[in-house]
Write a protein that holds these residues in place. Sequence first.
Motif, PDB file in Angstrom:
ATOM      1  N   ILE A 105      11.526  -0.395  -4.781  1.00  0.00           N
ATOM      2  CA  ILE A 105      12.361   0.269  -5.083  1.00  0.00           C
ATOM      3  C   ILE A 105      12.602   0.372  -6.582  1.00  0.00           C
ATOM      4  N   SER A 106      13.118   2.274  -6.407  1.00  0.00           N
ATOM      5  CA  SER A 106      12.988   2.328  -7.745  1.00  0.00           C
ATOM      6  C   SER A 106      13.946   3.570  -7.440  1.00  0.00           C
ATOM      7  N   ALA A 107      14.359   4.717  -8.918  1.00  0.00           N
ATOM      8  CA  ALA A 107      15.706   5.199  -9.106  1.00  0.00           C
ATOM      9  C   ALA A 107      14.670   6.275 -10.281  1.00  0.00           C
ATOM     10  N   ASN A 108      14.774   7.659  -9.851  1.00  0.00           N
ATOM     11  CA  ASN A 108      14.397   8.191 -11.114  1.00  0.00           C
ATOM     12  C   ASN A 108      14.270   9.116 -10.193  1.00  0.00           C
ATOM     13  N   ASP A 162       0.555   1.436   0.026  1.00  0.00           N
ATOM     14  CA  ASP A 162      -0.133   1.807  -0.588  1.00  0.00           C
ATOM     15  C   ASP A 162       1.280   2.645  -2.005  1.00  0.00           C
ATOM     16  N   SER A 163       0.716   3.595  -2.871  1.00  0.00           N
ATOM     17  CA  SER A 163       1.184   3.632  -3.462  1.00  0.00           C
ATOM     18  C   SER A 163       0.374   5.196  -3.867  1.00  0.00           C
ATOM     19  N   ALA A 164       1.121   6.195  -3.808  1.00  0.00           N
ATOM     20  CA  ALA A 164       0.330   7.347  -4.218  1.00  0.00           C
ATOM     21  C   ALA A 164       0.212   8.247  -5.207  1.00  0.00           C
ATOM     22  N   THR A 165       0.713   7.352  -6.145  1.00  0.00           N
ATOM     23  CA  THR A 165       1.219   7.316  -7.483  1.00  0.00           C
ATOM     24  C   THR A 165       1.394   6.263  -8.696  1.00  0.00           C
ATOM     25  N   ARG A 182       4.752   4.397  -8.255  1.00  0.00           N
ATOM     26  CA  ARG A 182       5.882   3.765  -7.020  1.00  0.00           C
ATOM     27  C   ARG A 182       5.152   3.547  -5.738  1.00  0.00           C
ATOM     28  N   MET A 183       5.319   2.882  -5.124  1.00  0.00           N
ATOM     29  CA  MET A 183       4.655   2.004  -4.019  1.00  0.00           C
ATOM     30  C   MET A 183       5.481   2.432  -2.686  1.00  0.00           C
ATOM     31  N   ALA A 184       5.114   2.276  -1.495  1.00  0.00           N
ATOM     32  CA  ALA A 184       5.834   3.105  -0.296  1.00  0.00           C
ATOM     33  C   ALA A 184       5.427   1.983   1.264  1.00  0.00           C
ATOM     34  N   VAL A 185       5.866   1.958   1.802  1.00  0.00           N
ATOM     35  CA  VAL A 185       5.809   1.121   2.903  1.00  0.00           C
ATOM     36  C   VAL A 185       5.442   2.391   4.013  1.00  0.00           C
ATOM     37  N   LEU A 186       3.982   1.468   4.372  1.00  0.00           N
ATOM     38  CA  LEU A 186       3.555   2.749   4.950  1.00  0.00           C
ATOM     39  C   LEU A 186       3.404   2.526   6.831  1.00  0.00           C
ATOM     40  N   TYR A 187       3.759   1.319   6.864  1.00  0.00           N
ATOM     41  CA  TYR A 187       3.941   0.727   8.175  1.00  0.00           C
ATOM     42  C   TYR A 187       4.715  -0.791   8.435  1.00  0.00           C
TER      43      TYR A 187
END
Lengths: 239, 635
Positions: B259-262, B376-379, B382-387
């Motif tokens: 969770i981030s905000a930018n 996983d994170s693309a950059t 930030r990290m994303a929930v992929l599933y």
Amino acid sequence: MRNSIEFVVYGDYALFTDPLTKLGGEKLSYQVPTYQALKGIVESIYWKPTLIFYIDAVRVMNPIRMESKGIRPMDYGGGNTLANYTYLRDVRYQVRAYFEFNMNRPDMAYDRNEFKHHNILKRSLKAGGRRDIFLGARECQAYVEPCVFGEGDGFYNNYGDIHLGSMIHGINYPDETGRNQLEVRLWNPVMKNGIIQFIRPEQCTQVRLITDMVPKHFDRTNVITSDELLAQLEEGGNP
Amino acid sequence: MSWLLNLYETYEANVDLVGKIETKHNDQEYTLLPVSHTTQNAHIEVEITEDGEFHSASVIDKSDANTIIPCTENSASRAGAVIAPYPLHDKLSYVAGDYVAYGGVIKKEEPFSYYIKQLEQWADSPYAAAKVKSIYRYLSKGRLIQDLVDCKILYADTEHRLIDKWDKHAEEMYGARPPIFSVVTGELTSAFVRFNVYSSSGNILTKVWKDREMYDSFIRFYSSQLGDEDLCYVTGKTLPATDKHANKIRNAADKAKLISANDTSGFTFRGRFHHSHEAASISYEVSQKAHNALKWLINRQAKIIDQRVFLVWSNDDQHIPSIDEDLYSIAPIPAVKEKISFTNKEFASEVAKAMDGYRNRLSSSSGDKVNILVLDSATTGRMAVLYYRNMDKELYLDRLVDWHSTCVWLHRYRKDDNGDVVQFYGAPATRDIAFAAYGPRASDKIVKGLMERMLPCIIDGRNIPSDIISSSFHRTSNPEAMDRWEWEKTLSITCALINKKLNYRREGFNVALDTENNDRDYLFGRLLAIADVLERRALGADETRATNAIRYMSAFSRHPARTWKTIQDCLQPYQARLGTKGIYLSKIIDEVASRIPADKFTNKPLSEVYLLGFYSQRHELYQKKENNDPAETSI
């Protein structure tokens, strides 16, 4: 319910973004559509400022699946960054919705003709909606068709209850509530055998004030009448 | 339920494990962190008496360095020149009041003044534990470095300045390099100090950083300091909110936040909202607990492939059979059954029995959910929930039983604890499927992509993507390109995938040879197997070169009738060499070939089914050889 329609909406992808994942830009979908997303779909089928749509219930037909995609969102200064968006895959929902008149729009009082609007609504639905339909995010195109709510086999028919936790219900805009505020509603839906019965927006107890906002005012100064427009067109000028 | 809420509830369900240190298989320590705490590697340990006097100090050995320290929102995310002290244990430049006196360089303001003010607030608050007061009393004197120099942990030069590097000059003065210089990497001022309270009355006190009372003391103190309340989007309750969330989720060096905000550069939430707190809010408590639970779970049971995290857990009992394992590692007992003439139904019930072990242990509270999370994170940031799925554990186990009893074949590539090859009947692991489809040098990137794609196949019972099956099928049909062991492994895994595909159409096969099956492709597969076995027998045990059947396999799968003629021509010298010993095999070649009707004996390419025929026939012949050798030779 009077003035109601029942329809099925389906598409390959859907993205009902969980606001917590929206902040950073790595979007993750909620597991089921929000009230506001469905309301938007109904408004794409047919809408006039005279009306407010209310969603009764949604029925989740297909198993909830997720699929992530690598996305290249835009940056302000040009160029792009990288992100993973996680979509719902292969979705199909049955929805029941109805409309009431928006009493916060006295200027539209002359247009309050239930049968007219209901019939146009049904015709628009039959034609697949007046504007294009999308599921949560603009890139998730979808289709609507009339149906009988509850008909057909759904994956969650005998599944029992699924508690979905805290979810966004929708957003309160000043022209619908009469309060000069932008608010967000939260609620705790429970999916029973695939069906979520929505409560009405004013029944939501968890309401969060976002900011002050006044409804946009429309009158002769900022709206061009169709007669004037026609006259301009006939002159050959481009308005 | 949302993934954050489930993580939060996992934390609440395991509150008794908070602060308890567990070790991973590689001896790395991890723990379920208390709220408002984090971990740091400490270098110097300072013992303070209960009255706030210096007692002793020591350099900490690397194996013992991991320390749970209290932290504030600001200190947890401090970076660069920002002054944000940790509340208790911190770097030398923060905790030493005489840091400047000993030649310490500070940028703008003295960090110590911020540190001691913060500690004073805690020590003066009603929540303060006795140990905090002792430590505060000592540190407010501002003579830490002096005491450390006195007890020969640190050293000062002639100009009363701290020696930062152990050079020749220092060696002349003091002799050999002291241990602190090998523990601290980089500048000495970044040496991390932890404090402990020593009881002079002989009571053995719990170490400050392992003391539950200290955790509670700080948690209560800090929660009284928290900012404005807001509606929490996870629990729906009005609680103090935070906009700073944890990083270091996958490992200590991981900067990515969930969770981030930018929104100074990307189009994420702007439009309807101007500030991040307008778009969403999350309470401090939920953020802390959910992230701590996630870190703990990842340390405990996640599979990480090329930075992608695959995590399966249940709120109450974390030991849930994972989706990425093969049947042998989940339930070795039914998997090593010698008898393979099972029907699928019998096998399914065996697998179900094995899974019942889990089912029974999990059935303590009904309605348990199993959560499946892929991150996983693309950059880097930030990290994303992929599933994310959370499903009823009964359903989950049923799906696993279904997977492990339909995507099955006989495998011989696993080794047991003694290093001996074991034979097991069951589903292959997703990782091995990736190697079967893309070769053993498949990059981690490809493996993780395949694993994510396999998730719906396992937990939703969907079809295996056809590109995966066809890729492994084509690799298997080209044995010349691989080592023998690798080809055998690919073959059995491909058979499992094909079997799963056929099972989906209710046409599943068994490993045991189906002599009644008159499917053209199956019969062609059998022919190839017999030719292979015949030639192999004629070559004898010492000759390891590939047989003609194997060498022509690729061509055979594409033009079976034409290639079979070539293979059969090649067989003749071997049949002659075997003499009467080969009669049995020649007979079944005739028998099998005669069952292919003339109009089907064509060059139409073979379907995947031929591999099943090949495997089953070959297995059958090897069984014969092992068990009924005398009977066979007497024919």
